[in-house]
Design a protein around this motif. Structure first.
Motif, PDB file in Angstrom:
ATOM      1  N   LEU A  23      19.870  42.542  25.695  1.00 30.35           N
ATOM      2  CA  LEU A  23      21.021  41.665  25.895  1.00 30.35           C
ATOM      3  C   LEU A  23      20.869  40.877  27.191  1.00 30.35           C
ATOM      4  O   LEU A  23      21.060  39.656  27.223  1.00 30.35           O
ATOM      5  CB  LEU A  23      22.321  42.472  25.920  1.00 30.35           C
ATOM      6  CG  LEU A  23      23.599  41.679  26.162  1.00 30.35           C
ATOM      7  CD1 LEU A  23      23.816  40.615  25.096  1.00 30.35           C
ATOM      8  CD2 LEU A  23      24.791  42.624  26.225  1.00 30.35           C
ATOM      9  N   THR A  24      20.504  41.558  28.259  1.00 33.37           N
ATOM     10  CA  THR A  24      20.333  40.889  29.545  1.00 33.37           C
ATOM     11  C   THR A  24      19.208  39.863  29.476  1.00 33.37           C
ATOM     12  O   THR A  24      19.339  38.747  29.991  1.00 33.37           O
ATOM     13  CB  THR A  24      20.081  41.923  30.656  1.00 33.37           C
ATOM     14  OG1 THR A  24      21.256  42.742  30.767  1.00 33.37           O
ATOM     15  CG2 THR A  24      19.807  41.265  31.993  1.00 33.37           C
ATOM     16  N   LYS A  25      18.100  40.218  28.822  1.00 42.27           N
ATOM     17  CA  LYS A  25      16.956  39.302  28.694  1.00 42.27           C
ATOM     18  C   LYS A  25      17.355  38.028  27.959  1.00 42.27           C
ATOM     19  O   LYS A  25      17.072  36.915  28.415  1.00 42.27           O
ATOM     20  CB  LYS A  25      15.812  39.998  27.959  1.00 42.27           C
ATOM     21  CG  LYS A  25      14.600  39.125  27.745  1.00 42.27           C
ATOM     22  CD  LYS A  25      13.528  39.870  26.964  1.00 42.27           C
ATOM     23  CE  LYS A  25      12.369  38.935  26.706  1.00 42.27           C
ATOM     24  NZ  LYS A  25      11.963  38.890  25.334  1.00 42.27           N
ATOM     25  N   LYS A  28      19.859  35.912  29.991  1.00 46.06           N
ATOM     26  CA  LYS A  28      19.182  35.298  31.131  1.00 46.06           C
ATOM     27  C   LYS A  28      18.392  34.071  30.659  1.00 46.06           C
ATOM     28  O   LYS A  28      18.412  33.025  31.314  1.00 46.06           O
ATOM     29  CB  LYS A  28      18.264  36.320  31.817  1.00 46.06           C
ATOM     30  CG  LYS A  28      17.606  35.830  33.065  1.00 46.06           C
ATOM     31  CD  LYS A  28      18.566  35.805  34.214  1.00 46.06           C
ATOM     32  CE  LYS A  28      17.829  35.546  35.506  1.00 46.06           C
ATOM     33  NZ  LYS A  28      18.713  35.429  36.637  1.00 46.06           N
ATOM     34  N   GLU A  29      17.717  34.194  29.521  1.00 46.96           N
ATOM     35  CA  GLU A  29      16.949  33.071  28.975  1.00 46.96           C
ATOM     36  C   GLU A  29      17.854  31.911  28.579  1.00 46.96           C
ATOM     37  O   GLU A  29      17.534  30.754  28.817  1.00 46.96           O
ATOM     38  CB  GLU A  29      16.135  33.519  27.760  1.00 46.96           C
ATOM     39  CG  GLU A  29      14.963  34.409  28.086  1.00 46.96           C
ATOM     40  CD  GLU A  29      14.268  34.957  26.845  1.00 46.96           C
ATOM     41  OE1 GLU A  29      14.659  34.598  25.706  1.00 46.96           O
ATOM     42  OE2 GLU A  29      13.337  35.759  27.016  1.00 46.96           O
ATOM     43  N   VAL A  30      18.985  32.223  27.974  1.00 51.19           N
ATOM     44  CA  VAL A  30      19.886  31.191  27.457  1.00 51.19           C
ATOM     45  C   VAL A  30      20.746  30.568  28.557  1.00 51.19           C
ATOM     46  O   VAL A  30      20.932  29.355  28.599  1.00 51.19           O
ATOM     47  CB  VAL A  30      20.785  31.781  26.340  1.00 51.19           C
ATOM     48  CG1 VAL A  30      21.863  30.812  25.920  1.00 51.19           C
ATOM     49  CG2 VAL A  30      19.938  32.202  25.156  1.00 51.19           C
ATOM     50  N   SER A  31      21.277  31.408  29.453  1.00 50.13           N
ATOM     51  CA  SER A  31      22.259  30.912  30.422  1.00 50.13           C
ATOM     52  C   SER A  31      21.761  30.878  31.857  1.00 50.13           C
ATOM     53  O   SER A  31      22.378  30.241  32.710  1.00 50.13           O
ATOM     54  CB  SER A  31      23.519  31.777  30.375  1.00 50.13           C
ATOM     55  OG  SER A  31      23.246  33.074  30.901  1.00 50.13           O
ATOM     56  N   GLY A  32      20.699  31.620  32.125  1.00 51.24           N
ATOM     57  CA  GLY A  32      20.237  31.741  33.500  1.00 51.24           C
ATOM     58  C   GLY A  32      20.986  32.805  34.281  1.00 51.24           C
ATOM     59  O   GLY A  32      20.713  33.014  35.457  1.00 51.24           O
ATOM     60  N   LEU A  33      21.926  33.473  33.625  1.00 53.27           N
ATOM     61  CA  LEU A  33      22.728  34.505  34.271  1.00 53.27           C
ATOM     62  C   LEU A  33      22.462  35.853  33.625  1.00 53.27           C
ATOM     63  O   LEU A  33      22.157  35.936  32.435  1.00 53.27           O
ATOM     64  CB  LEU A  33      24.224  34.187  34.149  1.00 53.27           C
ATOM     65  CG  LEU A  33      24.701  32.875  34.747  1.00 53.27           C
ATOM     66  CD1 LEU A  33      26.151  32.615  34.355  1.00 53.27           C
ATOM     67  CD2 LEU A  33      24.535  32.872  36.246  1.00 53.27           C
ATOM     68  N   THR A  34      22.620  36.915  34.396  1.00 54.82           N
ATOM     69  CA  THR A  34      22.508  38.254  33.834  1.00 54.82           C
ATOM     70  C   THR A  34      23.810  38.608  33.122  1.00 54.82           C
ATOM     71  O   THR A  34      24.845  37.955  33.314  1.00 54.82           O
ATOM     72  CB  THR A  34      22.246  39.306  34.930  1.00 54.82           C
ATOM     73  OG1 THR A  34      23.400  39.394  35.775  1.00 54.82           O
ATOM     74  CG2 THR A  34      21.003  38.975  35.745  1.00 54.82           C
TER      75      THR A  34
END
Length: 94
Positions: A23-25, A28-34
């Motif tokens: 989920l975090t990965k 992070k890829e989509v939004s740049g946020l954790t």
């Protein structure tokens, strides 16, 4: 929907039937946020809305957002917004 109550990445991963790491990965890829940053941003948006649009006390807002106490909420808010909830509300209502 759940951020005011649930702040654990594991909760959201479980709801989506994925691992917390995945989920975090993806986020992070989509939004740049954790995932944690997204959850905290959601809590801040709700806190700002309550400070701006209600007459609830800061203690009541802390309780509504499921913080352990007003002090912890104040520290969380100030860390994210660079001003205390009281000052945030006062600045808006000038």
């Amino acid at each position: 929907k759940h951020a005011s109550v649930e702040r654990h990445v594991e909760f959201y991963a479980d709801k989506l039937s994925v691992t917390p790491g995945y989920l975090t990965k993806v986020l992070k890829e989509v939004s740049g946020l954790t995932t944690r940053e997204i959850i905290e941003e959601s809590v801040i948006m709700e806190a700002r809305d309550l400070l701006l649009n209600t007459n609830l006390t800061i203690a009541e807002i802390a309780y509504q957002l499921h913080f352990s106490d007003q002090s912890f909420f104040g520290k969380f808010f100030k860390n994210k917004m660079k001003k205390s909830p009281k000052n945030f509300r006062a600045d808006i209502h000038k």
